[in-house]
Design an enzyme around this catalytic site. Structure first.
Site, PDB file in Angstrom:
ATOM      1  N   GLU A  69    -135.795 -51.844 -47.702  1.00 45.03           N
ATOM      2  CA  GLU A  69    -134.679 -50.892 -47.885  1.00 45.03           C
ATOM      3  C   GLU A  69    -133.728 -51.369 -48.978  1.00 45.03           C
ATOM      4  OE1 GLU A  69    -131.108 -50.939 -45.651  1.00 45.03           O
ATOM      5  OE2 GLU A  69    -131.977 -52.161 -44.050  1.00 45.03           O
ATOM      6  N   VAL A  93    -132.160 -47.762 -43.084  1.00 49.24           N
ATOM      7  CA  VAL A  93    -133.405 -47.861 -42.320  1.00 49.24           C
ATOM      8  C   VAL A  93    -133.993 -46.451 -42.115  1.00 49.24           C
ATOM      9  CG1 VAL A  93    -134.369 -48.408 -40.036  1.00 49.24           C
ATOM     10  CG2 VAL A  93    -132.854 -50.046 -41.194  1.00 49.24           C
ATOM     11  N   ASP A 116    -120.690 -42.462 -32.075  1.00 49.99           N
ATOM     12  CA  ASP A 116    -121.287 -43.165 -33.215  1.00 49.99           C
ATOM     13  C   ASP A 116    -122.608 -43.820 -32.811  1.00 49.99           C
ATOM     14  OD1 ASP A 116    -121.896 -44.457 -35.540  1.00 49.99           O
ATOM     15  OD2 ASP A 116    -119.969 -45.475 -35.757  1.00 49.99           O
ATOM     16  N   SER A 122    -126.331 -44.616 -34.638  1.00 49.04           N
ATOM     17  CA  SER A 122    -126.992 -44.607 -35.942  1.00 49.04           C
ATOM     18  C   SER A 122    -128.176 -43.641 -35.974  1.00 49.04           C
ATOM     19  CB  SER A 122    -127.495 -46.012 -36.278  1.00 49.04           C
ATOM     20  OG  SER A 122    -128.219 -45.978 -37.492  1.00 49.04           O
ATOM     21  N   ALA A 123    -128.302 -42.940 -37.107  1.00 48.21           N
ATOM     22  CA  ALA A 123    -129.468 -42.065 -37.310  1.00 48.21           C
ATOM     23  C   ALA A 123    -130.767 -42.874 -37.357  1.00 48.21           C
ATOM     24  CB  ALA A 123    -129.292 -41.273 -38.604  1.00 48.21           C
ATOM     25  N   ASP A 124    -130.660 -44.195 -37.499  1.00 42.30           N
ATOM     26  CA  ASP A 124    -131.872 -45.040 -37.469  1.00 42.30           C
ATOM     27  C   ASP A 124    -132.649 -44.829 -36.165  1.00 42.30           C
ATOM     28  OD1 ASP A 124    -130.901 -46.109 -39.837  1.00 42.30           O
ATOM     29  OD2 ASP A 124    -130.467 -48.100 -39.011  1.00 42.30           O
ATOM     30  N   LYS A 138    -127.313 -56.161 -34.562  1.00 42.18           N
ATOM     31  CA  LYS A 138    -126.103 -56.972 -34.447  1.00 42.18           C
ATOM     32  C   LYS A 138    -125.318 -56.625 -33.191  1.00 42.18           C
ATOM     33  CE  LYS A 138    -124.914 -58.310 -39.060  1.00 42.18           C
ATOM     34  NZ  LYS A 138    -125.652 -57.462 -39.998  1.00 42.18           N
TER      35      LYS A 138
HETATM   36  N1  PSU Z   1    -127.299 -53.637 -39.861  1.00 41.00           N
HETATM   37  C1  PSU Z   1    -127.309 -54.820 -40.493  1.00 41.00           C
HETATM   38  N2  PSU Z   1    -127.389 -54.848 -41.854  1.00 41.00           N
HETATM   39  C2  PSU Z   1    -127.456 -53.705 -42.602  1.00 41.00           C
HETATM   40  C3  PSU Z   1    -127.461 -52.447 -41.910  1.00 41.00           C
HETATM   41  C4  PSU Z   1    -127.371 -52.464 -40.541  1.00 41.00           C
HETATM   42  O1  PSU Z   1    -127.271 -55.841 -39.842  1.00 41.00           O
HETATM   43  O2  PSU Z   1    -127.510 -53.762 -43.839  1.00 41.00           O
HETATM   44  C5  PSU Z   1    -127.578 -51.171 -42.697  1.00 41.00           C
HETATM   45  C6  PSU Z   1    -129.034 -50.651 -42.638  1.00 41.00           C
HETATM   46  O3  PSU Z   1    -129.344 -50.015 -43.859  1.00 41.00           O
HETATM   47  C7  PSU Z   1    -128.962 -49.623 -41.516  1.00 41.00           C
HETATM   48  C8  PSU Z   1    -127.590 -49.056 -41.724  1.00 41.00           C
HETATM   49  O4  PSU Z   1    -129.957 -48.628 -41.603  1.00 41.00           O
HETATM   50  O5  PSU Z   1    -126.782 -50.175 -42.082  1.00 41.00           O
HETATM   51  C9  PSU Z   1    -127.056 -48.369 -40.491  1.00 41.00           C
HETATM   52  O6  PSU Z   1    -125.876 -47.707 -40.814  1.00 41.00           O
HETATM   53  P1  PSU Z   1    -125.215 -46.736 -39.727  1.00 41.00           P
HETATM   54  O7  PSU Z   1    -124.787 -47.642 -38.627  1.00 41.00           O
HETATM   55  O8  PSU Z   1    -124.080 -46.094 -40.454  1.00 41.00           O
HETATM   56  O9  PSU Z   1    -126.304 -45.783 -39.310  1.00 41.00           O
HETATM   57 MN    MN Z   2    -122.625 -44.466 -37.552  1.00 41.22          MN
END
Ligand code: PSU
Ligand code: MN
Length: 306
Positions: A25, A106, A138, A140-142, A159
């Site tokens: 990524e 991701v 909140d 994540s879309a992941d 994390k």
């Molecule tokens: N968690 C980490 N390092 C990162 C990310 C998440 O420890 O770099 C990044 C990844 O690209 C992940 C994104 O897909 O943050 C998730 O963001 P959000 O929580 O806004 O979906």
């Molecule tokens: Mn988010």
């Protein structure tokens, strides 16, 4: 070939010769680590994958195309750019049609990898259910991407800025298997043990490949989380990281940080509060994941051959 895809020469050659390819990524480059360590790490991670006999394909959106495999200049561009968009599933049509520079999360990297026929993707940590999600919503879309897009994601867990218990519940509901490597516990990125168990322990690349191949042969669409704990010698002390995580979360709440800015804010605050030591851990675990991911891609390629 898909109209939006642009393959690097190295990845094109690998596709022709049937060499296994590993996706990487770019949000981790543009929004996850500071310059110049981000570009340096990206290069070294690619090199580790080559040394294992696979081909790296770092993915980003450049000038209206999904780039599968980046040149050195393109890696540098993503590492230095102050305005690369953080691109998740919902952002893909915008970043492509506006021809802006986009670093893929991701979720977006999984989508692009699947379009490019790549089954294994290596990253640091996945997004998840944030603490307090019962009021902030909140998530994540992941996680939704893992539910529907068929790519194996090698990571060091997630994390503890997240609610890891709820993250695992969410993955269970959507039928996403969580596999740990070398231990039973689900790792927590900076540390090896989150206090939660993964669903399955599969230590070898062959076992992991058999597992993901069987899932897809059964017609079960969606991803698999391959959670590879940070090496013992590179892990952070649990008490220290817990304290710093709480502080970063409090600051984010006080400053009213919301939406896609939350994760980058927390990552960069944790780096500052650990005096940069969390960055060293981050780099070490991504490299470790690259090795595991390349071995998985090789094992999976053997199974897919008729
Ligand atoms: N968690 C980490 N390092 C990162 C990310 C998440 O420890 O770099 C990044 C990844 O690209 C992940 C994104 O897909 O943050 C998730 O963001 P959000 O929580 O806004 O979906
Ligand atoms: Mn988010």
């Amino acid at each position: 070939m898909h109209v939006y895809l642009n393959f690097s020469d190295e990845v094109s050659a690998a596709r022709l010769s049937g060499k296994p390819i590993v996706a990487l990524e770019s949000t981790i480059i543009s929004h996850g680590m500071p310059y110049p360590q981000n570009v340096q790490t990206a290069r070294e991670v690619e090199q580790i994958i080559r040394q294992q006999g696979a081909v790296p394909a770092t993915i980003a959106i450049i000038a209206g195309k999904i780039h599968i495999g980046l040149s050195d200049a393109e890696l540098e561009l993503l590492g230095q750019s102050k305005d690369a968009m953080k691109v998740s599933r919902r952002d893909l049509p915008y970043v492509l049609t506006s021809k802006k520079l986009g670093a893929t999360t991701v979720a977006a990297t999984m989508i692009c990898a699947e379009l490019a026929d790549i089954s294994v993707f290596v990253t640091g940590g996945i997004g998840g259910v944030h603490r307090g999600a019962e009021t902030s919503f909140d998530i994540s879309a992941d996680l939704q991407e893992l539910a529907q897009t068929s790519v194996a994601v090698v990571c060091a867990g997630a994390k503890s800025i997240l609610d890891l218990g709820l993250t695992l519940e969410y993955l269970e509901t959507y039928g996403v298997p969580v596999v740990s490597v070398g231990q039973k516990a689900f790792p927590a990125f900076f540390t090896r043990d989150s206090g939660y168990l993964a669903d399955f322990q599969l230590d070898t690349a062959e076992e992991q490949a058999n597992f993901v191949h069987a899932k897809w042969q059964l017609g079960l669409r969606g991803g698999v989380v391959i959670a590879n704990p940070v090496p013992e010698s590179d892990a952070m002390p649990t008490e220290e990281i817990d304290l710093i995580t709480s502080q970063a979360l409090e600051e984010a709440a006080l400053q009213g940080i919301t939406g896609k800015a939350v994760t980058p804010f927390l990552l960069s605050r944790i780096k500052e509060l650990t005096g940069g030591r969390s960055l060293a851990t981050n780099i070490a675990l991504v490299k470790h994941n690259a090795k595991v991911g390349a071995m998985l891609a090789l094992a999976l390629a053997l199974l897919k051959k008729p």
